[in-house]
Design a protein around this motif. Structure first.
Motif, short mmCIF file in Angstrom:
data_model
loop_
_atom_site.label_atom_id
_atom_site.label_comp_id
_atom_site.label_asym_id
_atom_site.label_seq_id
_atom_site.Cartn_x
_atom_site.Cartn_y
_atom_site.Cartn_z
N ASP A 28 -5.92 33.13 -119.08
CA ASP A 28 -7.39 33.25 -119.04
C ASP A 28 -7.82 34.21 -117.94
O ASP A 28 -8.65 35.09 -118.16
N ARG A 29 -7.23 34.04 -116.76
CA ARG A 29 -7.58 34.92 -115.64
C ARG A 29 -7.24 36.37 -115.95
O ARG A 29 -7.99 37.29 -115.63
N LEU A 35 -11.39 42.83 -118.27
CA LEU A 35 -12.76 43.34 -118.42
C LEU A 35 -13.20 44.19 -117.23
O LEU A 35 -14.12 44.98 -117.34
N ASP A 36 -12.52 43.99 -116.09
CA ASP A 36 -12.88 44.78 -114.90
C ASP A 36 -12.18 46.14 -114.90
O ASP A 36 -12.48 46.99 -114.07
N TRP A 37 -11.23 46.32 -115.79
CA TRP A 37 -10.50 47.58 -115.82
C TRP A 37 -11.39 48.71 -116.33
O TRP A 37 -12.32 48.49 -117.09
N GLU A 38 -11.00 49.92 -115.93
CA GLU A 38 -11.63 51.10 -116.53
C GLU A 38 -11.26 51.15 -118.01
O GLU A 38 -10.15 50.79 -118.39
N GLU A 39 -12.19 51.63 -118.82
CA GLU A 39 -11.93 51.79 -120.25
C GLU A 39 -10.63 52.57 -120.48
O GLU A 39 -9.82 52.22 -121.33
N LEU B 19 -2.77 42.89 -112.72
CA LEU B 19 -3.61 41.74 -113.07
C LEU B 19 -3.45 40.65 -112.02
O LEU B 19 -2.40 40.56 -111.38
N PRO B 20 -4.45 39.80 -111.87
CA PRO B 20 -4.37 38.78 -110.82
C PRO B 20 -3.30 37.75 -111.12
O PRO B 20 -3.15 37.33 -112.27
N GLY B 21 -2.53 37.37 -110.12
CA GLY B 21 -1.52 36.34 -110.30
C GLY B 21 -0.23 36.85 -110.90
O GLY B 21 0.68 36.08 -111.17
N ILE B 22 -0.15 38.14 -111.16
CA ILE B 22 1.04 38.70 -111.80
C ILE B 22 1.78 39.59 -110.81
O ILE B 22 1.32 40.66 -110.44
N THR B 26 7.19 38.98 -112.62
CA THR B 26 6.59 38.41 -113.83
C THR B 26 6.19 39.53 -114.80
O THR B 26 6.39 39.41 -116.00
N ALA B 27 5.64 40.61 -114.24
CA ALA B 27 5.22 41.72 -115.09
C ALA B 27 6.42 42.30 -115.84
O ALA B 27 6.34 42.60 -117.03
#
Lengths: 202, 202
Positions: A28-29, A35-39, B19-22, B26-27
């Protein structure tokens, strides 16, 4: 996310959730933070994921993942091509490579012997290994299958097969108590083996 | 992965890593395991990620994420639309929703008052909140900004502003020692507040 966010976001999350080590909450996170990433970054990730399978194949020599005929390791002239480390999967290559003590090349079996799952000698890249040793000047083979029942059986089979066919050194990674761990937490099997395989220090 | 895997795989990994938490490890695992997915699943994820930004917008009523004019919560007639819970970001909605004790609707500020970051009253959806209360029959507003300096300041400002304009109930989520935690590990500020805000039990 249980119905409070848009459907496409929930779908991304549930797909990510099926990746190893990713629980519902992390997924989920991750989805939300996409959504915060650049397109442009999203499009890049999207394209990479969409074309992953068509781009990646197996190295013709060792079976590692590659984008061309040979993987990055097999095509590296600075590596010791006379020293082959046999692993089960491409994932194990990274662990061994990272330890910094191995500068040889790899051979990926593509699994381990497992009669119950109907995985026999012919399902693994064993003939390719024999052929590779036969046609190249190989000095030593390190058997690095995992130290569990099937990995040990696979290593034992390979040791037998290799020593019967070739006059080369065959070795097995050392098994024992992991560094930095407390003996208190060692399991009996590992501890027993650590005693049996003790090394004289003087 | 440091050069042992194909470039496209390493690129996926390094993008996921942001990404957060990664973490890196893990990536890497995630990227490798994407290769085990069916082609169709990869395409599905690829398409979802690629079109995420164009599909998702903000709910016209509350500022939550939505795929149409109204989010799933605002368009749900089974919710109590007279009860508004004010949060900073859409992410906080999920936590509150999951606790199962709140069946009202939300209002997303889009941040918190933070003079140092040049975020003032006009940068947040505060006027929209006032307007929403003015035009609808709202019974109570629960202020659920985070209990840190800026979150408290935002809640204090809103409490003042709301009570000056409307004759409605205004409340703040209870702050104190979290359930299931050991008092031994409570910080002094939280403990002090838990004493000050103690509730009589008989």
């Amino acid at each position: 996310m249980s119905g409070i966010y848009p459907k496409s976001l929930e779908e991304v999350s549930s797909l990510l959730c099926s990746l190893p080590g990713i629980g519902k909450r992390t997924a989920d996170r991750m989805a939300l933070s996409l959504l915060d990433w650049e397109e442009s970054e999203l499009i890049r990730l999207s394209n990479l994921i969409g074309s992953l399978k068509e781009k990646i194949r197996f190295c013709q020599i060792c079976g590692n993942l590659a984008e061309s005929r040979e993987c990055a390791i097999c095509s590296d002239p600075k590596r010791d091509h006379q020293l082959i480390c046999v692993v089960e999967t491409p994932r194990q290559i990274s662990v061994i490579n990272k330890c910094g003590r191995f500068n040889g090349v790899f051979h990926v079996l593509g699994g381990r012997l497992s009669p119950l799952d109907d995985i026999g000698v012919d399902s693994l890249n064993i003939n390719q290994l024999l052929e590779r040793i036969r046609e190249n000047d190989v000095r030593e083979v390190i058997l690095s299958t995992s130290p569990d029942v099937e990995g040990e059986a696979t290593a034992a089979y390979l040791a037998e097969e290799l020593s019967r066919n070739f006059a080369i050194a065959i070795s097995r990674i050392a098994l024992g108590i992991p560094l930095g761990s407390d003996l208190m937490f060692a399991d009996a099997a590992t501890m027993g083996m650590a005693i049996d395989a003790r090394r004289p220090i003087r």
